[in-house]
Design a protein around this motif. Structure first.
Motif, PDB file in Angstrom:
ATOM      1  N   ALA A   1       0.829  -1.206   0.000  1.00 53.41           N
ATOM      2  CA  ALA A   1       0.000   0.000   0.000  1.00 53.41           C
ATOM      3  C   ALA A   1       0.861   1.254   0.000  1.00 53.41           C
ATOM      4  O   ALA A   1       0.444   2.291  -0.469  1.00 53.41           O
ATOM      5  N   ASP A   2       2.092   1.126   0.522  1.00 50.94           N
ATOM      6  CA  ASP A   2       2.997   2.280   0.548  1.00 50.94           C
ATOM      7  C   ASP A   2       3.293   2.777  -0.857  1.00 50.94           C
ATOM      8  O   ASP A   2       3.446   3.968  -1.079  1.00 50.94           O
ATOM      9  N   ASP A   3       3.396   1.845  -1.813  1.00 49.30           N
ATOM     10  CA  ASP A   3       3.668   2.260  -3.197  1.00 49.30           C
ATOM     11  C   ASP A   3       2.535   3.125  -3.726  1.00 49.30           C
ATOM     12  O   ASP A   3       2.775   4.149  -4.363  1.00 49.30           O
ATOM     13  N   ILE A   4       1.312   2.712  -3.505  1.00 56.79           N
ATOM     14  CA  ILE A   4       0.162   3.487  -3.973  1.00 56.79           C
ATOM     15  C   ILE A   4       0.139   4.845  -3.260  1.00 56.79           C
ATOM     16  O   ILE A   4      -0.115   5.868  -3.882  1.00 56.79           O
TER      17      ILE A   4
ATOM     18  N   ALA B   1       1.470  12.526  -7.040  1.00 61.07           N
ATOM     19  CA  ALA B   1       0.478  13.095  -7.960  1.00 61.07           C
ATOM     20  C   ALA B   1      -0.127  14.366  -7.379  1.00 61.07           C
ATOM     21  O   ALA B   1      -0.288  15.366  -8.085  1.00 61.07           O
ATOM     22  N   ARG B   2      -0.441  14.328  -6.106  1.00 63.40           N
ATOM     23  CA  ARG B   2      -1.016  15.526  -5.468  1.00 63.40           C
ATOM     24  C   ARG B   2      -0.014  16.684  -5.482  1.00 63.40           C
ATOM     25  O   ARG B   2      -0.388  17.821  -5.733  1.00 63.40           O
ATOM     26  N   GLN B   3       1.253  16.378  -5.219  1.00 61.19           N
ATOM     27  CA  GLN B   3       2.287  17.426  -5.229  1.00 61.19           C
ATOM     28  C   GLN B   3       2.448  18.013  -6.625  1.00 61.19           C
ATOM     29  O   GLN B   3       2.654  19.214  -6.783  1.00 61.19           O
TER      30      GLN B   3
ATOM     31  N   ARG C   1      -5.890   9.414  -9.803  1.00 61.42           N
ATOM     32  CA  ARG C   1      -6.373   8.222 -10.516  1.00 61.42           C
ATOM     33  C   ARG C   1      -5.530   7.954 -11.753  1.00 61.42           C
ATOM     34  O   ARG C   1      -5.164   6.819 -12.040  1.00 61.42           O
ATOM     35  N   GLY C   2      -5.228   9.019 -12.490  1.00 62.01           N
ATOM     36  CA  GLY C   2      -4.393   8.874 -13.686  1.00 62.01           C
ATOM     37  C   GLY C   2      -3.000   8.387 -13.353  1.00 62.01           C
ATOM     38  O   GLY C   2      -2.457   7.508 -14.026  1.00 62.01           O
ATOM     39  N   ALA C   3      -2.410   8.950 -12.312  1.00 64.67           N
ATOM     40  CA  ALA C   3      -1.051   8.551 -11.916  1.00 64.67           C
ATOM     41  C   ALA C   3      -1.008   7.087 -11.498  1.00 64.67           C
ATOM     42  O   ALA C   3      -0.090   6.348 -11.868  1.00 64.67           O
ATOM     43  N   VAL C   4      -2.015   6.656 -10.740  1.00 63.12           N
ATOM     44  CA  VAL C   4      -2.069   5.253 -10.322  1.00 63.12           C
ATOM     45  C   VAL C   4      -2.274   4.357 -11.544  1.00 63.12           C
ATOM     46  O   VAL C   4      -1.624   3.317 -11.681  1.00 63.12           O
ATOM     47  N   SER C   5      -3.156   4.769 -12.457  1.00 64.98           N
ATOM     48  CA  SER C   5      -3.398   3.974 -13.677  1.00 64.98           C
ATOM     49  C   SER C   5      -2.122   3.837 -14.501  1.00 64.98           C
ATOM     50  O   SER C   5      -1.818   2.755 -15.009  1.00 64.98           O
ATOM     51  N   ILE C   6      -1.391   4.926 -14.644  1.00 61.25           N
ATOM     52  CA  ILE C   6      -0.131   4.886 -15.398  1.00 61.25           C
ATOM     53  C   ILE C   6       0.817   3.867 -14.786  1.00 61.25           C
ATOM     54  O   ILE C   6       1.423   3.060 -15.484  1.00 61.25           O
ATOM     55  N   GLN C   7       0.899   3.885 -13.465  1.00 63.54           N
ATOM     56  CA  GLN C   7       1.802   2.964 -12.771  1.00 63.54           C
ATOM     57  C   GLN C   7       1.315   1.516 -12.880  1.00 63.54           C
ATOM     58  O   GLN C   7       2.079   0.613 -13.201  1.00 63.54           O
ATOM     59  N   VAL C   8       0.030   1.318 -12.636  1.00 65.48           N
ATOM     60  CA  VAL C   8      -0.533  -0.043 -12.606  1.00 65.48           C
ATOM     61  C   VAL C   8      -0.484  -0.697 -13.982  1.00 65.48           C
ATOM     62  O   VAL C   8      -0.114  -1.861 -14.121  1.00 65.48           O
ATOM     63  N   TYR C   9      -0.858   0.049 -15.014  1.00 68.31           N
ATOM     64  CA  TYR C   9      -0.929  -0.524 -16.355  1.00 68.31           C
ATOM     65  C   TYR C   9       0.376  -0.387 -17.134  1.00 68.31           C
ATOM     66  O   TYR C   9       0.448  -0.776 -18.294  1.00 68.31           O
ATOM     67  N   GLY C  10       1.377   0.181 -16.525  1.00 73.02           N
ATOM     68  CA  GLY C  10       2.674   0.289 -17.179  1.00 73.02           C
ATOM     69  C   GLY C  10       2.674   1.202 -18.390  1.00 73.02           C
ATOM     70  O   GLY C  10       3.335   0.933 -19.390  1.00 73.02           O
TER      71      GLY C  10
END
Length: 149
Positions: free
Chosen positions: A8-11, A18-20, A26-35
């Motif tokens: 969970a620390d990675d997320i 992303a907030r900074q 959501r977009g930043a997490v999607s980019i990371q998750v889906y490569g």
């Protein structure tokens, strides 16, 4: 199928970054998750953006040339040549705009990015410019009318 990061620390780190950066969490997490930042995808998006920038500058530059040529004083005998030259330039602009529209079709790769680029391009094209290279009296309203997605 992509697997979510176990820690969970990675997320949380992605969310904080992303907030900074003031971008979509959501977009930043999607980019990371889906490569989506894989090198090949980044290079393809960059290639597409360069193509759009080239086509956009071609549209603006050729439109300005056609406008200037149309307003240029020429001898009566040269009117047909001027009309032909303007028509050819405008036809080239139309082909470039058609290519941009094709890149924005829903089934085209990265079409959402292209549609976003078009909105920025239309706004920029209609904005007044202080550039010394822009001809006096040049306006880009026709570009906003021609590009429709």
């Amino acid at each position: 199928m992509p697997i979510l990061p176990e820690a969970a620390d990675d997320i949380k780190r992605i969310e904080n970054a992303a907030r900074q950066a003031q971008i979509s969490v959501r977009g930043a997490v999607s980019i990371q998750v889906y490569g989506l930042n894989r090198l090949a995808l980044v290079q393809e998006r960059t290639r597409l953006l360069r193509k759009l920038e080239f086509l956009g500058s071609l549209v603006l530059d050729l439109s300005a040339v056609a406008d200037n040529l149309e307003n240029m004083e020429v001898a009566e005998k040269d009117l047909p040549s001027r009309a032909y030259a303007v028509a050819r330039i405008r036809a080239t602009v139309s082909r470039a705009l058609a290519e941009i529209r094709n890149l924005a079709k829903p089934d085209a790769p990265f079409s959402a990015m292209v549609r976003s680029w078009i909105e920025v391009f239309k706004a920029d094209a209609g904005a007044p410019t202080t550039s010394p290279s822009a001809p006096l009296g040049w306006t880009a309203e026709p570009i906003n009318e021609v590009i429709r997605t």
